[in-house]
Write a protein that holds these residues in place. Structure first.
Motif, PDB file in Angstrom:
ATOM      1  N   UNK A   1      16.859 -23.396 -33.175  1.00 23.13           N
ATOM      2  CA  UNK A   1      16.066 -24.333 -32.369  1.00 23.13           C
ATOM      3  C   UNK A   1      15.317 -23.571 -31.266  1.00 23.13           C
ATOM      4  N   UNK A   2      15.906 -22.491 -30.782  1.00 21.41           N
ATOM      5  CA  UNK A   2      15.204 -21.635 -29.827  1.00 21.41           C
ATOM      6  C   UNK A   2      13.948 -21.045 -30.444  1.00 21.41           C
ATOM      7  N   UNK A   3      14.084 -20.571 -31.689  1.00 21.37           N
ATOM      8  CA  UNK A   3      12.911 -20.049 -32.405  1.00 21.37           C
ATOM      9  C   UNK A   3      11.850 -21.141 -32.505  1.00 21.37           C
ATOM     10  N   UNK A   4      12.305 -22.342 -32.854  1.00 19.55           N
ATOM     11  CA  UNK A   4      11.376 -23.461 -32.990  1.00 19.55           C
ATOM     12  C   UNK A   4      10.643 -23.723 -31.666  1.00 19.55           C
ATOM     13  N   UNK A   5      11.395 -23.689 -30.569  1.00 21.08           N
ATOM     14  CA  UNK A   5      10.778 -23.922 -29.259  1.00 21.08           C
ATOM     15  C   UNK A   5       9.694 -22.901 -28.956  1.00 21.08           C
ATOM     16  N   UNK A   6       9.998 -21.625 -29.250  1.00 20.92           N
ATOM     17  CA  UNK A   6       9.006 -20.585 -29.046  1.00 20.92           C
ATOM     18  C   UNK A   6       7.778 -20.809 -29.920  1.00 20.92           C
ATOM     19  N   UNK A   7       8.038 -21.278 -31.161  1.00 21.34           N
ATOM     20  CA  UNK A   7       6.936 -21.532 -32.090  1.00 21.34           C
ATOM     21  C   UNK A   7       5.993 -22.602 -31.545  1.00 21.34           C
ATOM     22  N   UNK A   8       6.574 -23.593 -30.869  1.00 25.27           N
ATOM     23  CA  UNK A   8       5.718 -24.622 -30.268  1.00 25.27           C
ATOM     24  C   UNK A   8       4.741 -23.977 -29.284  1.00 25.27           C
ATOM     25  N   UNK A   9       5.271 -23.065 -28.472  1.00 28.31           N
ATOM     26  CA  UNK A   9       4.401 -22.346 -27.539  1.00 28.31           C
ATOM     27  C   UNK A   9       3.342 -21.554 -28.282  1.00 28.31           C
ATOM     28  N   UNK A  10       3.762 -20.899 -29.379  1.00 25.49           N
ATOM     29  CA  UNK A  10       2.822 -20.133 -30.190  1.00 25.49           C
ATOM     30  C   UNK A  10       1.743 -21.026 -30.770  1.00 25.49           C
ATOM     31  N   UNK A  11       2.166 -22.180 -31.251  1.00 19.46           N
ATOM     32  CA  UNK A  11       1.207 -23.121 -31.841  1.00 19.46           C
ATOM     33  C   UNK A  11       0.163 -23.530 -30.806  1.00 19.46           C
ATOM     34  N   UNK A  12       0.637 -23.804 -29.600  1.00 23.10           N
ATOM     35  CA  UNK A  12      -0.279 -24.192 -28.534  1.00 23.10           C
ATOM     36  C   UNK A  12      -1.297 -23.067 -28.260  1.00 23.10           C
ATOM     37  N   UNK A  13      -0.773 -21.854 -28.200  1.00 27.65           N
ATOM     38  CA  UNK A  13      -1.635 -20.699 -27.950  1.00 27.65           C
ATOM     39  C   UNK A  13      -2.657 -20.544 -29.079  1.00 27.65           C
ATOM     40  N   UNK A  14      -2.196 -20.771 -30.309  1.00 34.17           N
ATOM     41  CA  UNK A  14      -3.097 -20.638 -31.461  1.00 34.17           C
ATOM     42  C   UNK A  14      -4.182 -21.705 -31.419  1.00 34.17           C
ATOM     43  N   UNK A  15      -3.781 -22.931 -31.109  1.00 38.54           N
ATOM     44  CA  UNK A  15      -4.786 -23.998 -31.052  1.00 38.54           C
ATOM     45  C   UNK A  15      -5.837 -23.649 -30.000  1.00 38.54           C
ATOM     46  N   UNK A  16      -5.380 -23.195 -28.843  1.00 33.35           N
ATOM     47  CA  UNK A  16      -6.313 -22.891 -27.753  1.00 33.35           C
ATOM     48  C   UNK A  16      -7.220 -21.717 -28.114  1.00 33.35           C
ATOM     49  N   UNK A  17      -6.615 -20.609 -28.587  1.00 32.21           N
ATOM     50  CA  UNK A  17      -7.413 -19.395 -28.745  1.00 32.21           C
ATOM     51  C   UNK A  17      -8.166 -19.349 -30.073  1.00 32.21           C
ATOM     52  N   UNK A  18      -7.519 -19.789 -31.146  1.00 32.23           N
ATOM     53  CA  UNK A  18      -8.147 -19.634 -32.460  1.00 32.23           C
ATOM     54  C   UNK A  18      -9.109 -20.788 -32.729  1.00 32.23           C
ATOM     55  N   UNK A  19      -8.652 -22.003 -32.491  1.00 30.99           N
ATOM     56  CA  UNK A  19      -9.520 -23.143 -32.804  1.00 30.99           C
ATOM     57  C   UNK A  19     -10.553 -23.377 -31.715  1.00 30.99           C
ATOM     58  N   UNK A  20     -10.100 -23.332 -30.448  1.00 29.72           N
ATOM     59  CA  UNK A  20     -11.038 -23.683 -29.377  1.00 29.72           C
ATOM     60  C   UNK A  20     -11.623 -22.480 -28.653  1.00 29.72           C
ATOM     61  N   UNK A  21     -11.326 -21.273 -29.115  1.00 25.98           N
ATOM     62  CA  UNK A  21     -11.953 -20.064 -28.575  1.00 25.98           C
ATOM     63  C   UNK A  21     -11.706 -19.864 -27.086  1.00 25.98           C
ATOM     64  N   UNK A  22     -10.619 -20.434 -26.570  1.00 29.28           N
ATOM     65  CA  UNK A  22     -10.295 -20.212 -25.167  1.00 29.28           C
ATOM     66  C   UNK A  22      -9.978 -18.727 -24.985  1.00 29.28           C
ATOM     67  N   UNK A  23     -10.361 -18.177 -23.872  1.00 27.49           N
ATOM     68  CA  UNK A  23     -10.021 -16.786 -23.570  1.00 27.49           C
ATOM     69  C   UNK A  23      -8.506 -16.592 -23.696  1.00 27.49           C
TER      70      UNK A  23
END
Lengths: 413, 509
Positions: free
Chosen positions: A99-121
């Motif tokens: 579940x800890x891994x899963x929690x970290x993945x949520x953070x990763x997913x957020x980062x991916x959405x921001x940087x990859x999809x929305x091109x945020x710095x």
């Protein structure tokens, strides 16, 4: 002789380097008034500190090999800490890790959405996650444990003693503890080597074992598989991958989510194994130090592990060094290391580097001579200083992914 | 027989431009079909559409008679279409093999790449077409011609039957072009269809079976290659005749502006990449350097402008030794530089034009003084460059990447020449720009020569070298191997010197 060294298989070379490092420590220890440099407990603390640093750094490796800068590792680590603790309390130790891994993945997913999809710095998104994660976990703690800062006790997955070398049991039979025997002989260097090795092999957390196993696994995954090749093209030249029909965006997402998962595992290790509970602030910047280990390790798994162990050693030593004498002895190690770097730079006729190394080396030596102890802020600063120095001296040899941090848009070349 | 490719009414709009306007293109099976046109005529966009990298706004595409709708290059690859891009699609820090198999990796269980099978398949393909390459090198260590070979092998590796080559000859010397054409003929003989983009007319006429000419995004003609002359083709492409660089009267003086003495430069491994070079360039003289790329020209340029360490020897400027001086000192002394890669070294693409115009002159009037930029001065000077050098732009506040390649280059040339330089180092000043801009750049350099500028010209375009230079030296493996007079040398001769063939035959200078 150097040519011969390069002919050795990698593990033998690394073992040789390690043996040489311990030799250096032993020599310094013989002329200092400390014995902590080569104690069993020092090695054990080193490993305990190194595991989360390494996992965060390895997470950074996945993300950055795919071209996404991940300064949000610290935040993902914190999410892993909270989710790991919650999982461990609710479902047991192994579930806690998952579940800890899963929690970290949520953070990763957020980062991916921001940087990859929305091109945020990438830096901005990462910093946002680092701010967000402590706030979210504080809120969740308040809601679930009615305390904003601490959780109830967690359970850990346990540890393992290596049989024969460190006295582990085999099917209920207690095997001999060879390294303990050697340590007790008190032979110069040999016993020091045995003590440090024993610290790594006795009472070793399963998470640490998993972490070490991740080194060869990652090498295999990134450099030997289709997945790895495609992941690397995202960080090297995404347009080339796209031209071959590779879905760059998908690979970037996967890489950043894996990155978060590894940082999350590191976080779960901190809460369930190191502190035994979730406590805000316990991450102590290990995500950032993981990033430092990534740069130190030249974006390679073995290098990241080496960096993590090095930094872990400094922290571990400091933790047990209440009077500051061991950290003081480390100054001499630093001075010798600078002398080595200076010599290396000199043989390559790099004048500026030689001078810088000489000044720093003389400075460390001078400090060692005039002071008896070293304040503990020095140990906390050292990892960053080391990374800065690596950048100063070895910047040309660092091979970061070419397209790291660059925005990628489909169809744009 | 159905056509290999049939594009009908293709239209593609970008904000502010129509890149393709109702374009039609039919390519028969097994032919070499050239698509020609000036830069900005819409050739690359059309190829990107055909390769699935961009979707057309209007129009239909048929491959082997079947209506297709590509949403990504994968779809195009599945239909047997492969593309060699103008800007190589290779990752520098990956090996040749990794670059080639990317996207088509043979795997065994667990997703592990079967490198053995990949190598076997690769050497089979390579042997078939006589293309050899060391597959375990990093791509960063390869030279341009080799990189192109990797790109072609990459396409063949996928079993492509329709090949798109985007300006493949731009960076090759005549002998390499000849080799490339030989390969293309072999490919054609084995049944491949080749679509070939080029704007060098003699090459188009030599290799293609038929051609389609684009101008301003529209199809202006499609014809068989029988009896078409270069003149006709040129008129179709540009609407007027192609300019060529004519040698004009010599303006060479006795006054030495730049002198290199026994200049040696080492690379990172300590190897001599520039070896004992001696050269004098006089006021009013253009010295051209011919050579296959990667023979030390880049390092020679770096040594002159001050970005490379000089191992031994001297660089002097009107008799003054500047070997140890900084780039800025050199520039302030009157050294102008047109870099090889305008995107990497020449411009800040996301900065406005007037800032770009100040680059390298930021410490000098009218752009600024030691500490401060003079905005008004810089802007006025940029307006002047825009006018004098015909930089076509709506205003000087747009960022540099909004300009076409030709206009970017005119801005750079203008920036360098309006600073009243003594010496100009120009590396490939007309690479990748259209014929109109090319003629303008040539005129500008010639005008500066008349005013006493000493120029070192490095170029892969041999016509340009012969047309502009007063003296041509050939560089091979870091050394000058021949000094030639442009009046009595042909591109073929030059090519022979550049590859070392002439020297082996005893024809040394």
């Amino acid at each position: 002789m150097i040519a011969k060294l390069n002919d050795l298989p990698a593990w033998a070379r690394w073992a040789l380097y390690a043996a040489f490092g311990v030799l250096l420590l032993t020599i310094v220890q013989s002329i200092s008034d400390t014995e902590r440099l080569t104690q069993v407990a020092t090695a054990r603390e080193m490993l305990r500190f190194a595991v989360p640093i390494f996992l965060a750094g390895l997470g950074g490796l996945f993300s950055e090999r795919a071209g996404v800068v991940n300064i949000g590792l610290e935040g993902m680590l914190i999410l892993g800490m909270w989710f790991g603790a919650w999982g461990s309390i609710t479902y047991g130790a192994w579930w806690g890790l998952a579940i800890g891994i899963f929690g970290g993945m949520l953070g990763g997913l957020l980062h991916a959405i921001a940087t990859v999809t929305f091109q945020v710095d990438h830096i901005i998104s990462g910093v946002a996650i680092n701010i967000l994660a402590p706030a979210i976990t504080r809120y969740l703690s308040e809601e679930i444990w009615a305390s904003p800062t601490t959780s109830p006790r967690t359970s850990a997955v346990g540890d393992w003693d290596v049989p024969f070398l460190a006295g582990g049991t085999v099917f209920g039979w207690e095997s001999p503890d060879l390294l303990l025997t050697i340590s007790q002989w008190e032979i110069w260097y040999l016993s020091d080597l045995a003590q440090l090795s024993r610290g790594l092999l006795r009472g070793t957390s399963w998470v640490a074992i998993i972490a070490i196993a991740l080194v060869p696994f990652t090498v295999w995954l990134i450099w030997r598989t289709r997945f790895g090749l495609r992941l690397r093209i995202c960080g090297e030249k995404p347009a080339a991958g796209e031209a071959q029909g590779i879905n760059i965006i998908r690979y970037k997402y996967i890489a950043v989510i894996i990155s978060g998962g590894l940082a999350g595992l590191g976080g779960a290790f901190i809460s369930t194994e190191l502190s035994g509970l979730f406590q805000g602030g316990n991450s102590a910047g290990r995500g950032f130090i993981g990033l430092a280990a990534l740069i130190f390790g030249n974006w390679r798994p073995g290098g990241v592990l080496l960096g993590a162990l090095l930094f872990g050693y400094v922290f571990g030593l400091d933790l047990r060094d209440l009077d500051g004498t061991a950290s003081h002895a480390m100054l001499l190690v630093n001075a010798i290391a600078f002398a080595g770097v200076g010599l290396w730079a000199f043989t390559r006729r790099r004048k500026a580097d030689t001078i810088i190394a000489a000044i720093l080396g003389v400075g460390a030596l001078f400090w060692w001579i005039v002071a008896d102890t070293v304040p503990s802020w020095w140990s906390n600063t050292l990892p960053y200083v080391v990374v800065l120095l690596v950048l100063v001296f070895f910047a040309q040899r660092l091979r970061m992914p070419v397209s790291l941090g660059m925005p990628y848009r489909k169809g744009e070349t | 027989m159905t056509a290999a490719i049939e594009l009908t009414g293709i239209t593609k709009r970008f904000p502010g431009v129509i890149a393709n306007d109702n374009v039609n293109l039919t390519v028969e099976k097994g032919e070499i079909h050239a698509v020609c046109g000036e830069n900005g005529a819409g050739k690359s966009t059309l190829m990107k559409i055909l390769y699935g990298m961009q979707a057309p706004d209007e129009g239909t595409m048929k491959v082997n008679g079947e209506l297709v709708n590509f949403s990504s290059p994968t779809d195009a690859i599945d239909r047997g279409i492969g593309m060699v891009h103008q800007h190589f699609m290779l990752a520098d820090q990956l090996t040749v093999l990794e670059n080639i198999i990317l996207g088509a990796e043979p795997t065994v269980s667990g997703g592990r790449i079967n490198f053995k099978e990949a190598e076997a398949h690769l050497s089979q393909v390579a042997d078939e077409y006589g293309l050899t390459i060391d597959v375990n090198q990093m791509v960063e260590s390869l030279e341009v011609g080799e990189r192109q070979r990797v790109e072609i092998i990459k396409v063949l590796y996928r079993g492509a039957e329709i090949l798109i080559l985007d300006e493949p000859t731009a960076v090759l010397v005549p002998q390499e072009v000849e080799a490339l054409f030989e390969n293309m003929r072999e490919l054609k003989a084995s049944g491949a269809t080749i679509l070939f983009i080029d704007h060098k007319l003699d090459e188009v006429l030599e290799i293609s079976d038929s051609m389609t000419v684009l101008r301003h995004g529209k199809t202006v003609a499609t014809m068989k290659n029988d009896g078409v002359t270069a003149h006709e083709l040129a008129e179709l492409m540009v609407g007027s005749e192609l300019p060529t660089p004519d040698t004009s009267e010599s303006t060479v003086t006795d006054d030495v502006a730049l002198e290199l003495k026994d200049l040696t430069v080492l690379n990172e491994d300590g190897r001599q990449v520039v070896h004992d070079i001696n050269l004098r360039i006089h006021r009013g003289e253009i010295v051209g350097i011919a050579g296959v790329e990667g023979n030390g020209q880049g390092e020679l340029v770096d040594a002159i402008i001050g970005t490379a360490d000089i191992a031994s020897g001297t660089v002097s400027f009107h008799g003054r030794d500047i070997t140890r001086e900084s780039v800025r000192k050199r520039r302030e002394a009157g050294l102008a530089y047109v870099p090889e890669d305008r995107h990497h070294e020449g411009l800040l693409l996301s900065s406005p034009l007037w800032e770009n115009a100040a680059l390298g002159h930021q410490t000098q009037s009218p752009y600024g003084s030691n500490w401060w930029l003079d905005r008004d001065g810089a802007r006025a000077q940029t307006e002047l460059i825009r006018e004098q050098f015909d930089v076509r732009t709506p205003n000087i506040d747009v960022s540099a990447h909004a300009l076409s390649g030709g206009n970017q280059q005119k801005l750079i040339i203008g920036r360098e020449l309006t600073s009243d330089p003594e010496v100009l180092v120009a590396a490939h000043p007309t690479r990748g720009i259209d014929v109109g801009a090319q003629a303008a750049v040539w005129d500008d350099i010639r005008a500066a020569r008349r005013n006493g500028l000493a120029t070192l010209l490095i170029s892969a375009d041999l016509d340009e070298l012969i047309g502009l230079s007063d003296t041509i030296v050939v560089m091979l493996r870091g050394e000058f191997v021949a000094t030639l007079a442009p009046a009595d040398v042909t591109p073929r001769d030059l090519g022979a010197y550049m590859t070392g063939a002439a020297l082996q035959n005893g024809g040394a200078a």
